[in-house]
Design a protein around this motif. Structure first.
Motif, PDB file in Angstrom:
ATOM      1  N   HIS A   1       0.613  -1.545  -0.216  1.00 53.98           N
ATOM      2  CA  HIS A   1      -0.459   0.237   0.130  1.00 53.98           C
ATOM      3  C   HIS A   1       1.276   1.190   0.069  1.00 53.98           C
ATOM      4  O   HIS A   1       0.179   2.217  -0.272  1.00 53.98           O
ATOM      5  N   THR A   2       2.008   1.304   0.156  1.00 58.94           N
ATOM      6  CA  THR A   2       3.338   2.227   0.132  1.00 58.94           C
ATOM      7  C   THR A   2       3.338   2.977  -0.583  1.00 58.94           C
ATOM      8  O   THR A   2       3.221   3.533  -2.096  1.00 58.94           O
ATOM      9  N   ALA A   3       3.451   1.913  -1.475  1.00 58.18           N
ATOM     10  CA  ALA A   3       3.864   1.942  -3.305  1.00 58.18           C
ATOM     11  C   ALA A   3       2.391   2.327  -3.872  1.00 58.18           C
ATOM     12  O   ALA A   3       2.983   3.021  -4.642  1.00 58.18           O
ATOM     13  N   ILE A   4       1.282   1.930  -3.706  1.00 57.54           N
ATOM     14  CA  ILE A   4       0.424   2.425  -4.386  1.00 57.54           C
ATOM     15  C   ILE A   4      -0.066   3.721  -3.856  1.00 57.54           C
ATOM     16  O   ILE A   4      -0.165   4.568  -5.228  1.00 57.54           O
ATOM     17  N   LEU A   5       0.269   4.227  -2.407  1.00 60.43           N
ATOM     18  CA  LEU A   5       0.038   5.600  -2.725  1.00 60.43           C
ATOM     19  C   LEU A   5       0.708   6.434  -3.097  1.00 60.43           C
ATOM     20  O   LEU A   5       0.580   7.122  -4.036  1.00 60.43           O
ATOM     21  N   ALA A   6       1.935   6.123  -2.975  1.00 64.25           N
ATOM     22  CA  ALA A   6       2.666   7.136  -3.402  1.00 64.25           C
ATOM     23  C   ALA A   6       3.172   7.134  -4.762  1.00 64.25           C
ATOM     24  O   ALA A   6       3.149   8.393  -5.590  1.00 64.25           O
ATOM     25  N   ARG A   7       2.667   6.204  -5.620  1.00 65.65           N
ATOM     26  CA  ARG A   7       2.513   6.131  -7.244  1.00 65.65           C
ATOM     27  C   ARG A   7       1.371   7.282  -7.448  1.00 65.65           C
ATOM     28  O   ARG A   7       1.188   8.227  -7.894  1.00 65.65           O
ATOM     29  N   GLU A   8       0.428   6.915  -6.500  1.00 65.81           N
ATOM     30  CA  GLU A   8      -1.204   7.981  -6.898  1.00 65.81           C
ATOM     31  C   GLU A   8      -0.124   9.533  -6.429  1.00 65.81           C
ATOM     32  O   GLU A   8      -1.040  10.492  -7.428  1.00 65.81           O
ATOM     33  N   LYS A   9       0.542   9.602  -5.912  1.00 65.84           N
ATOM     34  CA  LYS A   9       0.259  10.913  -4.743  1.00 65.84           C
ATOM     35  C   LYS A   9       2.366  11.657  -5.220  1.00 65.84           C
ATOM     36  O   LYS A   9       2.008  12.519  -5.125  1.00 65.84           O
ATOM     37  N   SER A  10       2.442  10.455  -6.522  1.00 62.80           N
ATOM     38  CA  SER A  10       3.659  10.933  -7.439  1.00 62.80           C
ATOM     39  C   SER A  10       4.781  11.016  -6.162  1.00 62.80           C
ATOM     40  O   SER A  10       5.343  12.083  -6.714  1.00 62.80           O
ATOM     41  N   ILE A  11       4.387  10.873  -5.567  1.00 56.03           N
ATOM     42  CA  ILE A  11       5.589  11.198  -4.118  1.00 56.03           C
ATOM     43  C   ILE A  11       7.035   9.705  -4.613  1.00 56.03           C
ATOM     44  O   ILE A  11       6.731   8.962  -4.727  1.00 56.03           O
ATOM     45  N   VAL A  12       8.562  11.077  -4.642  1.00 57.73           N
ATOM     46  CA  VAL A  12       9.359  10.325  -4.948  1.00 57.73           C
ATOM     47  C   VAL A  12       9.898   8.943  -4.243  1.00 57.73           C
ATOM     48  O   VAL A  12      10.426   8.967  -3.134  1.00 57.73           O
ATOM     49  N   ALA A  13       9.661   7.896  -4.429  1.00 60.14           N
ATOM     50  CA  ALA A  13      10.252   6.823  -3.323  1.00 60.14           C
ATOM     51  C   ALA A  13      10.784   5.339  -3.682  1.00 60.14           C
ATOM     52  O   ALA A  13      10.572   5.162  -5.119  1.00 60.14           O
ATOM     53  N   VAL A  14      11.485   5.064  -2.924  1.00 63.32           N
ATOM     54  CA  VAL A  14      12.252   3.344  -3.422  1.00 63.32           C
ATOM     55  C   VAL A  14      11.726   2.695  -1.772  1.00 63.32           C
ATOM     56  O   VAL A  14      12.540   2.535  -0.846  1.00 63.32           O
TER      57      VAL A  14
END
Length: 560
Positions: free
Chosen positions: A183-196
């Protein structure tokens, strides 16, 4: 030092590390000085408070976060979980310990399933921590606020925290655990958060360390050099310029149009998709109307939701997938019979034929919504495997008033006979997630074989090429609506294989649009040939990268 993980999106961020506090310690297993009834009241009260807080955060966040947090709120008050807590309280345990043990037992159950289900285990941990914190009158776990922009490093991030991140402060996100379907990845993708995510070695990072989070390369660069920081800043500026540029239709460098569409799960995301430049909808998932219901929604209820979506996209193409139930989305009123392998069982069009009245009602509602709006409505069937299924769905859709009917190509059989399938319908849309699963015989929910769930594999690309060639020969559109379309380089390869449109999460539109604009159709075909000639998924990506580098060098030399 470079730390590897899984990048979410294509962004880059630079900043000082701020570590998220570790979890509360495990409650001591000691006898309670209260009777079980009183401890039960304490537990139920805290569960209720946490459920309300999660639902409130979801309502504030909206979008996919709302769905995730509402699901968490339901977990917090799940009757079977409360029964487990009650059993432990009856044995003399404290409310804190009973809650901990009950959630831990469910967590272990999900973790043992692997893949997608294992990544839901972190959600249970978060609920447990919040309930225990409330019982102990301690602050709930949350994101630190150092008073300046920072890179957040955490073991994993709970949906409740990810949904409400202050993006003016949190420049990037690095998690030690988790994966691309968490869910971290799913929501990061939706909110355009730069994430690894899933960067195990990030555990060595300390507060104050300057790092570069490079999602495009799936890297975290610790102790970066001055040159590395300068290069990262240049990429950040380039991406900012791209985002600020006027929105234009998706196209290759030579002007070949490639419409860029949005994948949506409800009408709630329509405004944001349009803001980000979606030229329409390439996949509208209708399951949200059915999954929480004991019976199928009425034609009127469905029509209202479809009309809402189509009105938002007036004048644009909207591709709706009829109910795709079965496998990991069972519905009691559609197919509640136990199956040894539901991914190979009564799902998609098979389940709908088994309960045709549901399909007829859905098509009737869609036709009515289409007639009442100005959107260009296309409707497609999921999990089609044969020409006969194609003919059945297309004829029924036309009978019930659908002007443009098509099928999803998610099985190798449909891809291999794409010329005969497309001869019987108006268009095809390739679902790369399931096509990869069935081509590689690798369950997409099973973490132990996640390395095989890669759409770059030449076997998958060859099947996509079969569909693309059939579409070109017959003059039928071939779209891509799986997650593969959100990969900027793979998107170019897919066009080279014959895709005529691409559909993705709205947050990926800008990166894909910019990537397409760098290549001509001949270039895209060259990248596709390079990837097809490779032996495996990693080699295919490397080959496409190398071909892209040659094309870029040639372009610079020509320009100079």
């Amino acid at each position: 030092m470079e730390i590897t993980g899984t990048g979410i999106g294509q962004g880059v961020a630079i900043g000082p590390v701020v570590r998220m506090a570790e979890h509360l310690p495990e409650p001591v297993d000691r006898p309670s000085h209260l009777d079980p009834e009183r401890e039960g009241e304490r537990a139920r009260a805290s569960l209720s408070v946490v459920a309300a807080e999660l639902a409130g955060r979801g309502a504030k966040a909206g979008g996919a976060a709302k769905d995730v947090l509402e699901a968490q709120a339901m977990m917090a008050e799940d009757p079977s979980l409360i029964d487990v807590i009650t059993t432990r309280l009856a044995a003399g345990k404290t409310a804190e310990r009973a809650v901990f043990e009950a959630f831990a037992s469910y967590r272990d159950l999900l973790a043992g399933m692997g893949g997608y289900m294992a990544e839901r285990a972190a959600d249970l941990d978060d609920i447990s921590q919040r309930v225990i914190a409330h019982l102990l009158k301690l602050p709930a776990p949350g994101v630190p606020d150092p008073g300046h922009p920072f890179i957040l490093v955490a073991r994993d991030l709970a949906p409740a925290d990810t949904a409400l991140l202050d993006l003016d402060q949190v420049q990037g996100l690095v998690t030690i655990d988790g994966g691309p379907t968490s869910h971290t990845a799913i929501l990061a993708r939706e909110k355009s958060i730069v994430a690894v995510v899933g960067a195990a070695d990030a555990a060595s990072l300390a507060d104050g360390d300057t790092v570069i989070v490079d999602a495009a390369r799936s890297l975290v660069v610790a102790v970066p050099t001055a040159d590395e920081i300068a290069a990262a800043k240049a990429r950040i500026a380039e991406r900012a310029a791209q985002a600020a540029a006027p929105l234009a239709p998706g196209a290759l460098a030579d002007g070949t149009p490639v419409p860029l569409l949005a994948n949506l799960g409800s009408a709630d995301g329509a405004a944001e998709a349009l803001r980000l430049g979606a030229e329409g909808v390439g996949l509208f998932r209708t399951e949200f109307l059915f999954l929480d219901a004991d019976t199928a929604p009425s034609v009127r209820e469905q029509q209202a939701q479809y009309t809402r979506l189509l009105t938002a996209f007036a004048g644009k193409k909207v591709v709706v997938r009829v109910l795709d139930a079965g496998a990991d989305k069972p519905l009691a009123f559609l197919n509640d019979a136990p199956e040894e392998n539901p991914a190979l069982g009564l799902r998609g069009i098979r389940a709908l034929r088994h309960s045709e009245v549901i399909l007829r009602e859905q098509l009737t509602a869609l036709a009515a919504a289409g007639a009442a709006t100005d959107a260009e409505l296309w409707v497609m069937a999921p999990m089609v495997a044969t020409v006969e299924e194609t003919r059945y769905f297309t004829a029924l859709a036309k009978e019930l008033g659908i002007a443009v009917a098509g099928v999803m190509v998610e099985t190798p059989s449909a891809a291999l006979i794409a010329d005969r399938v497309l001869a019987e319908t108006d268009f095809a849309s390739i679902g790369t997630n399931d096509l990869t699963q069935y081509t590689m015989a690798a369950d997409r929910l099973l973490g132990t074989i996640a390395m095989l769930q890669n759409p770059w594999h030449p076997a998958v690309l060859r099947l996509i090429a079969e569909v693309g060639a059939a579409g070109a020969e017959l003059g039928k559109p071939v779209g891509i609506c799986g997650e593969a379309a959100a990969d900027p380089l793979l998107a170019v390869v897919l066009v080279g294989l014959g895709a005529t449109s691409l559909s993705m999460s709205p947050s990926a539109l800008a990166d894909v649009r910019a990537s397409l604009a760098r290549y001509s159709l001949d270039d895209a075909k060259a990248l596709a040939r390079a990837a097809l000639a490779a032996e495996g998924a990693a080699e295919a990506r490397t080959a496409a990268d190398a071909a892209a580098a040659v094309i870029s060098t040639q372009a610079r030399e020509t320009a100079s």
